[in-house]
Design a protein around this motif. Sequence first.
Motif, PDB file in Angstrom:
ATOM      1  N   ARG A  30       0.831  -1.217   0.000  1.00 11.85           N
ATOM      2  CA  ARG A  30       0.000   0.000   0.000  1.00 11.85           C
ATOM      3  C   ARG A  30       0.858   1.257   0.000  1.00 11.85           C
ATOM      4  O   ARG A  30       0.423   2.320  -0.425  1.00 11.85           O
ATOM      5  CB  ARG A  30      -0.921   0.007   1.229  1.00 11.85           C
ATOM      6  CG  ARG A  30      -1.957  -1.099   1.229  1.00 11.85           C
ATOM      7  CD  ARG A  30      -2.638  -1.215   2.578  1.00 11.85           C
ATOM      8  NE  ARG A  30      -1.698  -1.642   3.614  1.00 11.85           N
ATOM      9  CZ  ARG A  30      -1.983  -1.741   4.901  1.00 11.85           C
ATOM     10  NH1 ARG A  30      -3.192  -1.404   5.345  1.00 11.85           N
ATOM     11  NH2 ARG A  30      -1.086  -2.159   5.769  1.00 11.85           N
ATOM     12  N   GLY A 102      -4.034   8.270   9.261  1.00  8.35           N
ATOM     13  CA  GLY A 102      -5.329   8.810   9.677  1.00  8.35           C
ATOM     14  C   GLY A 102      -5.313   9.602  10.967  1.00  8.35           C
ATOM     15  O   GLY A 102      -6.373   9.881  11.530  1.00  8.35           O
ATOM     16  N   VAL A 130       1.178  13.342  -7.218  1.00  5.87           N
ATOM     17  CA  VAL A 130       0.293  12.365  -6.572  1.00  5.87           C
ATOM     18  C   VAL A 130      -0.369  11.506  -7.636  1.00  5.87           C
ATOM     19  O   VAL A 130      -0.979  12.027  -8.571  1.00  5.87           O
ATOM     20  CB  VAL A 130      -0.794  13.104  -5.751  1.00  5.87           C
ATOM     21  CG1 VAL A 130      -1.734  12.109  -5.095  1.00  5.87           C
ATOM     22  CG2 VAL A 130      -0.155  14.014  -4.711  1.00  5.87           C
ATOM     23  N   ASN A 134      -4.597   8.061  -5.269  1.00  6.29           N
ATOM     24  CA  ASN A 134      -4.132   8.328  -3.907  1.00  6.29           C
ATOM     25  C   ASN A 134      -4.812   9.569  -3.288  1.00  6.29           C
ATOM     26  O   ASN A 134      -4.172  10.591  -3.058  1.00  6.29           O
ATOM     27  CB  ASN A 134      -2.616   8.518  -3.936  1.00  6.29           C
ATOM     28  CG  ASN A 134      -1.987   8.505  -2.559  1.00  6.29           C
ATOM     29  OD1 ASN A 134      -2.685   8.348  -1.549  1.00  6.29           O
ATOM     30  ND2 ASN A 134      -0.683   8.685  -2.494  1.00  6.29           N
TER      31      ASN A 134
HETATM   32  C1  LIG Z   1      -0.495   9.566   2.174  1.00  2.00           C
HETATM   33  C2  LIG Z   1      -0.111   9.315   3.638  1.00  2.00           C
HETATM   34  C3  LIG Z   1       1.276   9.854   3.899  1.00  2.00           C
HETATM   35  C4  LIG Z   1      -1.143  10.059   4.516  1.00  2.00           C
HETATM   36  O1  LIG Z   1      -0.709   9.981   5.868  1.00  2.00           O
HETATM   37  P1  LIG Z   1      -1.725  10.299   7.092  1.00  2.00           P
HETATM   38  O2  LIG Z   1      -0.903  10.616   8.285  1.00  2.00           O
HETATM   39  O3  LIG Z   1      -2.731   9.219   7.179  1.00  2.00           O
HETATM   40  O4  LIG Z   1      -2.418  11.635   6.558  1.00  2.00           O
HETATM   41  P2  LIG Z   1      -3.318  12.640   7.441  1.00  2.00           P
HETATM   42  O5  LIG Z   1      -3.933  11.863   8.573  1.00  2.00           O
HETATM   43  O6  LIG Z   1      -2.484  13.827   7.771  1.00  2.00           O
HETATM   44  O7  LIG Z   1      -4.421  13.115   6.391  1.00  2.00           O
HETATM   45  C5  LIG Z   1      -5.063  12.153   5.572  1.00  2.00           C
HETATM   46  C6  LIG Z   1      -6.320  12.789   5.000  1.00  2.00           C
HETATM   47  O8  LIG Z   1      -6.745  12.016   3.887  1.00  2.00           O
HETATM   48  C7  LIG Z   1      -8.076  11.609   4.091  1.00  2.00           C
HETATM   49  N1  LIG Z   1      -8.243  10.328   3.432  1.00  2.00           N
HETATM   50  C8  LIG Z   1      -7.714   9.147   3.772  1.00  2.00           C
HETATM   51  N2  LIG Z   1      -8.114   8.197   2.903  1.00  2.00           N
HETATM   52  C9  LIG Z   1      -8.897   8.819   1.996  1.00  2.00           C
HETATM   53  C10 LIG Z   1      -9.616   8.391   0.865  1.00  2.00           C
HETATM   54  N3  LIG Z   1      -9.602   7.117   0.469  1.00  2.00           N
HETATM   55  N4  LIG Z   1     -10.322   9.315   0.155  1.00  2.00           N
HETATM   56  C11 LIG Z   1     -10.350  10.603   0.542  1.00  2.00           C
HETATM   57  N5  LIG Z   1      -9.682  11.071   1.620  1.00  2.00           N
HETATM   58  C12 LIG Z   1      -8.980  10.190   2.331  1.00  2.00           C
HETATM   59  C13 LIG Z   1      -8.219  11.548   5.584  1.00  2.00           C
HETATM   60  O9  LIG Z   1      -9.567  11.567   5.969  1.00  2.00           O
HETATM   61  C14 LIG Z   1      -7.460  12.806   5.979  1.00  2.00           C
HETATM   62  O10 LIG Z   1      -8.200  13.979   5.703  1.00  2.00           O
HETATM   63  P3  LIG Z   1      -9.091  14.731   6.846  1.00  2.00           P
HETATM   64  O11 LIG Z   1      -8.121  15.159   7.916  1.00  2.00           O
HETATM   65  O12 LIG Z   1      -9.699  15.861   6.122  1.00  2.00           O
HETATM   66  O13 LIG Z   1     -10.081  13.736   7.363  1.00  2.00           O
HETATM   67  C15 LIG Z   1      -0.177   7.799   3.967  1.00  2.00           C
HETATM   68  O14 LIG Z   1      -1.427   7.309   3.622  1.00  2.00           O
HETATM   69  C16 LIG Z   1       0.898   7.001   3.243  1.00  2.00           C
HETATM   70  O15 LIG Z   1       2.005   6.865   3.712  1.00  2.00           O
HETATM   71  N6  LIG Z   1       0.543   6.458   2.048  1.00  2.00           N
HETATM   72  C17 LIG Z   1       1.493   5.676   1.240  1.00  2.00           C
HETATM   73  C18 LIG Z   1       2.620   6.530   0.664  1.00  2.00           C
HETATM   74  C19 LIG Z   1       2.118   7.754  -0.062  1.00  2.00           C
HETATM   75  O16 LIG Z   1       1.044   7.781  -0.622  1.00  2.00           O
HETATM   76  N7  LIG Z   1       2.938   8.818  -0.061  1.00  2.00           N
HETATM   77  C20 LIG Z   1       2.620  10.051  -0.762  1.00  2.00           C
HETATM   78  C21 LIG Z   1       3.004   9.952  -2.211  1.00  2.00           C
HETATM   79  S1  LIG Z   1       2.523  11.427  -3.132  1.00  2.00           S
END
Ligand SMILES: CC(C)(COP(=O)(O)OP(=O)(O)OC[C@H]1O[C@@H](n2cnc3c(N)ncnc32)[C@H](O)[C@@H]1OP(=O)(O)O)[C@@H](O)C(=O)NCCC(=O)NCCS
Length: 181
Positions: A30, A102, A130, A134
């Motif tokens: 993921r 999250g 992005v 994602n």
């Molecule tokens: C992307 C990533 C860094 C996010 O980290 P995180 O600490 O969970 O992010 P945050 O909690 O700060 O914020 C996530 C936001 O996305 C939202 N979100 C999560 N999944 C979602 C989805 N499927 N659709 C829409 N929004 C979504 C959350 O609700 C939150 O928003 P909110 O605060 O308005 O509710 C993490 O998921 C990750 O490491 N992913 C894999 C690597 C990656 O994608 N890196 C970035 C490459 S560009």
Amino acid sequence: MTIVTTPSVTLRPWTAADIASLAAIADDKRIAANLRDRFPHPYGRADAEAWVAFASSQPEPAVRFAISMAGEAIGGMGLERLDDVHRGTAEIGYWLGAAHWGRGYATDAVRALTAYGFETLGLERIQAAVYEWNPASARVLLKAGYVLEARMRRHVVKDGRLGDVLLYATIREEHDLRGVR
Ligand SMILES: CC(C)(COP(=O)(O)OP(=O)(O)OC[C@H]1O[C@@H](n2cnc3c(N)ncnc32)[C@H](O)[C@@H]1OP(=O)(O)O)[C@@H](O)C(=O)NCCC(=O)NCCS
């Protein structure tokens, strides 16, 4: 040694003590599915050792950080400066172990590293690419003040899957405006 603090996590250098936890949390499809192919999957101990050897030998000012909570690495992030006429720009990249998603950690980390990029590295622009599948990362960038500038059509091929890339960016002026609000 550069430490960047945020309301939740801390950004600090990678060390050899992080190798075991890095190998454990980074071995996750993921995560890899949203990063470049140079972030391997599967992610083994040798990958973690190579990363820490590379990242911990970088010069100051630091551009690659472990995202740390209570001393433990729970993810990674960095700023990669472009070159030539684009040298005022850096690309921001980040990932977190899935157990920590999250809770707003990535948003805190992106905000803090963005400020560091403008204030310490003297960048003019920071951008992020992005993948279209994602939404969580797109949301992080919006919360951190980035703007959607473009949809680069069919700009990624990942695991055999062709997709669009969303280009998010923020510029120094927006950062300065955020600071005085
Ligand atoms: C992307 C990533 C860094 C996010 O980290 P995180 O600490 O969970 O992010 P945050 O909690 O700060 O914020 C996530 C936001 O996305 C939202 N979100 C999560 N999944 C979602 C989805 N499927 N659709 C829409 N929004 C979504 C959350 O609700 C939150 O928003 P909110 O605060 O308005 O509710 C993490 O998921 C990750 O490491 N992913 C894999 C690597 C990656 O994608 N890196 C970035 C490459 S560009």
